[in-house]
Design a protein around this motif. Structure first.
Motif, PDB file in Angstrom:
ATOM      1  N   ASN A 151       8.703  -4.083   3.432  1.00  0.00           N
ATOM      2  CA  ASN A 151       8.564  -5.501   3.760  1.00  0.00           C
ATOM      3  C   ASN A 151       9.454  -5.901   4.929  1.00  0.00           C
ATOM      4  OD1 ASN A 151       6.648  -5.972   1.792  1.00  0.00           O
ATOM      5  ND2 ASN A 151       8.110  -6.785   0.299  1.00  0.00           N
ATOM      6  N   ARG A 152      10.619  -5.289   5.041  1.00  0.00           N
ATOM      7  CA  ARG A 152      11.528  -5.635   6.139  1.00  0.00           C
ATOM      8  C   ARG A 152      10.879  -5.316   7.493  1.00  0.00           C
ATOM      9  NH1 ARG A 152      16.498  -7.089   4.362  1.00  0.00           N
ATOM     10  NH2 ARG A 152      17.026  -6.512   2.206  1.00  0.00           N
ATOM     11  N   TRP A 153      10.156  -4.199   7.568  1.00  0.00           N
ATOM     12  CA  TRP A 153       9.466  -3.864   8.812  1.00  0.00           C
ATOM     13  C   TRP A 153       8.188  -4.691   8.967  1.00  0.00           C
ATOM     14  CZ3 TRP A 153      11.746  -1.299  12.578  1.00  0.00           C
ATOM     15  CH2 TRP A 153      12.810  -0.440  12.273  1.00  0.00           C
ATOM     16  N   ALA A 154       7.505  -4.976   7.871  1.00  0.00           N
ATOM     17  CA  ALA A 154       6.276  -5.772   7.949  1.00  0.00           C
ATOM     18  C   ALA A 154       6.557  -7.170   8.496  1.00  0.00           C
ATOM     19  CB  ALA A 154       5.628  -5.864   6.572  1.00  0.00           C
ATOM     20  N   GLN A 155       7.713  -7.718   8.164  1.00  0.00           N
ATOM     21  CA  GLN A 155       8.062  -9.073   8.596  1.00  0.00           C
ATOM     22  C   GLN A 155       8.268  -9.194  10.103  1.00  0.00           C
ATOM     23  OE1 GLN A 155      11.463  -9.988   6.164  1.00  0.00           O
ATOM     24  NE2 GLN A 155      10.244 -10.185   4.286  1.00  0.00           N
ATOM     25  N   VAL A 156       8.527  -8.074  10.779  1.00  0.00           N
ATOM     26  CA  VAL A 156       8.804  -8.146  12.213  1.00  0.00           C
ATOM     27  C   VAL A 156       7.765  -7.390  13.048  1.00  0.00           C
ATOM     28  CG1 VAL A 156      11.275  -8.383  11.785  1.00  0.00           C
ATOM     29  CG2 VAL A 156      10.319  -6.105  12.190  1.00  0.00           C
ATOM     30  N   SER A 157       6.687  -6.949  12.414  1.00  0.00           N
ATOM     31  CA  SER A 157       5.671  -6.168  13.115  1.00  0.00           C
ATOM     32  C   SER A 157       4.282  -6.577  12.648  1.00  0.00           C
ATOM     33  CB  SER A 157       5.892  -4.665  12.857  1.00  0.00           C
ATOM     34  OG  SER A 157       5.577  -4.341  11.511  1.00  0.00           O
ATOM     35  N   HIS A 158       3.280  -5.837  13.085  1.00  0.00           N
ATOM     36  CA  HIS A 158       1.898  -6.103  12.680  1.00  0.00           C
ATOM     37  C   HIS A 158       1.477  -5.273  11.477  1.00  0.00           C
ATOM     38  CE1 HIS A 158       1.633  -2.341  14.715  1.00  0.00           C
ATOM     39  NE2 HIS A 158       0.314  -2.294  14.784  1.00  0.00           N
ATOM     40  N   PHE A 159       2.392  -4.512  10.899  1.00  0.00           N
ATOM     41  CA  PHE A 159       2.043  -3.589   9.820  1.00  0.00           C
ATOM     42  C   PHE A 159       1.947  -4.276   8.458  1.00  0.00           C
ATOM     43  CE2 PHE A 159       3.778  -0.403  12.808  1.00  0.00           C
ATOM     44  CZ  PHE A 159       2.735   0.515  12.780  1.00  0.00           C
ATOM     45  N   THR A 160       1.035  -3.753   7.643  1.00  0.00           N
ATOM     46  CA  THR A 160       1.022  -4.030   6.205  1.00  0.00           C
ATOM     47  C   THR A 160       1.073  -2.688   5.491  1.00  0.00           C
ATOM     48  OG1 THR A 160      -1.405  -4.035   6.105  1.00  0.00           O
ATOM     49  CG2 THR A 160      -0.302  -6.158   6.463  1.00  0.00           C
ATOM     50  N   PHE A 161       1.688  -2.673   4.315  1.00  0.00           N
ATOM     51  CA  PHE A 161       1.881  -1.440   3.553  1.00  0.00           C
ATOM     52  C   PHE A 161       1.409  -1.642   2.128  1.00  0.00           C
ATOM     53  CE2 PHE A 161       5.177  -1.841   6.797  1.00  0.00           C
ATOM     54  CZ  PHE A 161       5.051  -0.651   7.488  1.00  0.00           C
ATOM     55  N   GLN A 162       0.653  -0.687   1.624  1.00  0.00           N
ATOM     56  CA  GLN A 162       0.106  -0.790   0.275  1.00  0.00           C
ATOM     57  C   GLN A 162       0.313   0.511  -0.478  1.00  0.00           C
ATOM     58  OE1 GLN A 162      -4.068  -1.696   0.079  1.00  0.00           O
ATOM     59  NE2 GLN A 162      -4.139  -1.600  -2.158  1.00  0.00           N
ATOM     60  N   GLU A 163       0.896   0.422  -1.673  1.00  0.00           N
ATOM     61  CA  GLU A 163       1.039   1.604  -2.512  1.00  0.00           C
ATOM     62  C   GLU A 163      -0.300   1.960  -3.141  1.00  0.00           C
ATOM     63  OE1 GLU A 163       3.333   3.252  -6.527  1.00  0.00           O
ATOM     64  OE2 GLU A 163       3.842   1.269  -5.714  1.00  0.00           O
ATOM     65  N   VAL A 164      -0.589   3.266  -3.219  1.00  0.00           N
ATOM     66  CA  VAL A 164      -1.788   3.755  -3.889  1.00  0.00           C
ATOM     67  C   VAL A 164      -1.360   4.748  -4.961  1.00  0.00           C
ATOM     68  CG1 VAL A 164      -3.240   3.396  -1.865  1.00  0.00           C
ATOM     69  CG2 VAL A 164      -2.140   5.620  -2.214  1.00  0.00           C
ATOM     70  N   ALA A 165      -2.283   5.086  -5.826  1.00  0.00           N
ATOM     71  CA  ALA A 165      -1.994   6.000  -6.933  1.00  0.00           C
ATOM     72  C   ALA A 165      -1.578   7.371  -6.403  1.00  0.00           C
ATOM     73  CB  ALA A 165      -3.219   6.143  -7.830  1.00  0.00           C
ATOM     74  N   GLU A 166      -0.785   8.089  -7.211  1.00  0.00           N
ATOM     75  CA  GLU A 166      -0.233   9.371  -6.783  1.00  0.00           C
ATOM     76  C   GLU A 166      -1.298  10.436  -6.556  1.00  0.00           C
ATOM     77  OE1 GLU A 166       2.786  10.546  -9.488  1.00  0.00           O
ATOM     78  OE2 GLU A 166       4.037   8.787  -9.121  1.00  0.00           O
ATOM     79  N   ASN A 167      -2.488  10.250  -7.122  1.00  0.00           N
ATOM     80  CA  ASN A 167      -3.547  11.253  -6.955  1.00  0.00           C
ATOM     81  C   ASN A 167      -4.479  10.934  -5.788  1.00  0.00           C
ATOM     82  OD1 ASN A 167      -4.662   9.001  -8.222  1.00  0.00           O
ATOM     83  ND2 ASN A 167      -6.129  10.200  -9.410  1.00  0.00           N
ATOM     84  N   LEU A 168      -4.168   9.913  -5.016  1.00  0.00           N
ATOM     85  CA  LEU A 168      -4.998   9.525  -3.883  1.00  0.00           C
ATOM     86  C   LEU A 168      -4.351   9.937  -2.572  1.00  0.00           C
ATOM     87  CD1 LEU A 168      -6.116   5.913  -4.926  1.00  0.00           C
ATOM     88  CD2 LEU A 168      -7.372   8.070  -5.211  1.00  0.00           C
ATOM     89  N   ASP A 169      -5.169  10.093  -1.538  1.00  0.00           N
ATOM     90  CA  ASP A 169      -4.643  10.350  -0.202  1.00  0.00           C
ATOM     91  C   ASP A 169      -3.920   9.107   0.303  1.00  0.00           C
ATOM     92  OD1 ASP A 169      -5.674  12.918  -0.100  1.00  0.00           O
ATOM     93  OD2 ASP A 169      -7.562  12.274   0.817  1.00  0.00           O
ATOM     94  N   ALA A 170      -2.861   9.320   1.065  1.00  0.00           N
ATOM     95  CA  ALA A 170      -2.103   8.211   1.623  1.00  0.00           C
ATOM     96  C   ALA A 170      -1.572   8.597   2.992  1.00  0.00           C
ATOM     97  CB  ALA A 170      -0.951   7.820   0.693  1.00  0.00           C
ATOM     98  N   ASP A 171      -1.313   7.596   3.809  1.00  0.00           N
ATOM     99  CA  ASP A 171      -0.747   7.845   5.128  1.00  0.00           C
ATOM    100  C   ASP A 171       0.693   8.338   5.028  1.00  0.00           C
ATOM    101  OD1 ASP A 171      -3.023   6.775   6.662  1.00  0.00           O
ATOM    102  OD2 ASP A 171      -2.400   4.844   5.803  1.00  0.00           O
ATOM    103  N   ILE A 172       1.422   7.824   4.036  1.00  0.00           N
ATOM    104  CA  ILE A 172       2.841   8.119   3.880  1.00  0.00           C
ATOM    105  C   ILE A 172       3.092   8.627   2.465  1.00  0.00           C
ATOM    106  CG2 ILE A 172       5.154   7.085   3.801  1.00  0.00           C
ATOM    107  CD1 ILE A 172       4.120   5.065   5.922  1.00  0.00           C
ATOM    108  N   VAL A 173       3.867   9.695   2.351  1.00  0.00           N
ATOM    109  CA  VAL A 173       4.224  10.252   1.041  1.00  0.00           C
ATOM    110  C   VAL A 173       5.747  10.266   0.935  1.00  0.00           C
ATOM    111  CG1 VAL A 173       4.056  12.216  -0.525  1.00  0.00           C
ATOM    112  CG2 VAL A 173       2.148  11.672   1.021  1.00  0.00           C
ATOM    113  N   ILE A 174       6.270   9.662  -0.129  1.00  0.00           N
ATOM    114  CA  ILE A 174       7.705   9.491  -0.319  1.00  0.00           C
ATOM    115  C   ILE A 174       8.142  10.255  -1.557  1.00  0.00           C
ATOM    116  CG2 ILE A 174       9.534   7.794  -0.792  1.00  0.00           C
ATOM    117  CD1 ILE A 174       7.675   5.744   0.651  1.00  0.00           C
TER     118      ILE A 174
END
Length: 216
Positions: A88-111
């Motif tokens: 959210n800190r980066w979303a507030q100053v940029s054009h990005f939105t971030f959404q968590e998806v289920a662990e068994n789905l493909d995602a852009d970012i893996v943490i």
């Protein structure tokens, strides 16, 4: 730091601080810290730095993320809440939105939290307490890893690392920013300190992400 030609106390103190595992490039030359490196470099614009070639950036503004850890993550860290707040800190100053998806789905970012060798190659293995605390890869790899052997906290004591502070830093790498070695107050400064909280983006961090994505 002043160049003294000797291993003085200031140099030793700096070397003992925990550090992000993304290596630095100066004038096109990789500057290794400990035994970690990264596959890409950066060029400098103003006080902030970008990965290249390209520079490296996402071609879309809606990014998904999921969690995948090979080491246990203490429930007390409130990992999902902390990571959401960090995004959210980066979303507030940029054009990005971030959404968590289920662990068994493909995602852009893996943490995830990992120990030692964890699939990123021996040059990117974690080294236990102190030294390297985390690393993240530039767009569009999207991997962000924390060393599970560090002492993590959401309210750090003297010998603990603040999870949110480090997460905000690593997300900067995920979005295409590199280290700001000349600005210790910047989120993207490469060294950190135990017991410290540094979660707010500075003007350099904000300008960097906006220039990288043509937002100003």
């Amino acid at each position: 730091m002043n160049v003294t030609g000797s291993l003085d106390s200031n140099t030793v103190n700096q070397m003992m601080k925990p550090r992000c595992g993304v290596a630095d490039f100066v004038n096109g030359t990789k500057q290794n810290h400990h035994k970690h490196n990264h596959k890409s470099g950066f060029h400098t614009v103003g006080h902030y730095q970008f990965y290249f070639p390209g520079p490296r950036r996402w071609s879309k503004s809606r990014l998904t993320y999921r969690f995948d850890s090979s080491a246990p993550v203490p429930a007390s860290l409130n990992l999902r809440s902390v990571i959401q707040q960090s995004f959210n800190r980066w979303a507030q100053v940029s054009h990005f939105t971030f959404q968590e998806v289920a662990e068994n789905l493909d995602a852009d970012i893996v943490i995830g939290f990992h120990r030692g060798s964890h699939g990123d190659g021996e040059n990117n293995r974690f080294d236990g307490p102190q030294g390297v605390f985390a690393h993240a890869f530039a767009p569009t790899v999207g991997d962000c890893h924390f060393d599970a052997e560090e002492r993590w906290s959401i309210n750090p004591g003297q010998y603990e690392l603040d999870l949110e502070s480090v997460a905000v830093h690593e997300i900067g790498h995920l979005l295409g920013l590199s280290h700001e070695s000349g600005k210790p107050d910047s989120i993207m400064y490469d060294y950190f300190e135990y017991g410290k909280i540094k979660r707010e983006l500075t003007a350099d961090d904000i300008q960097g992400i906006r220039v990288l994505y043509g937002l100003q």
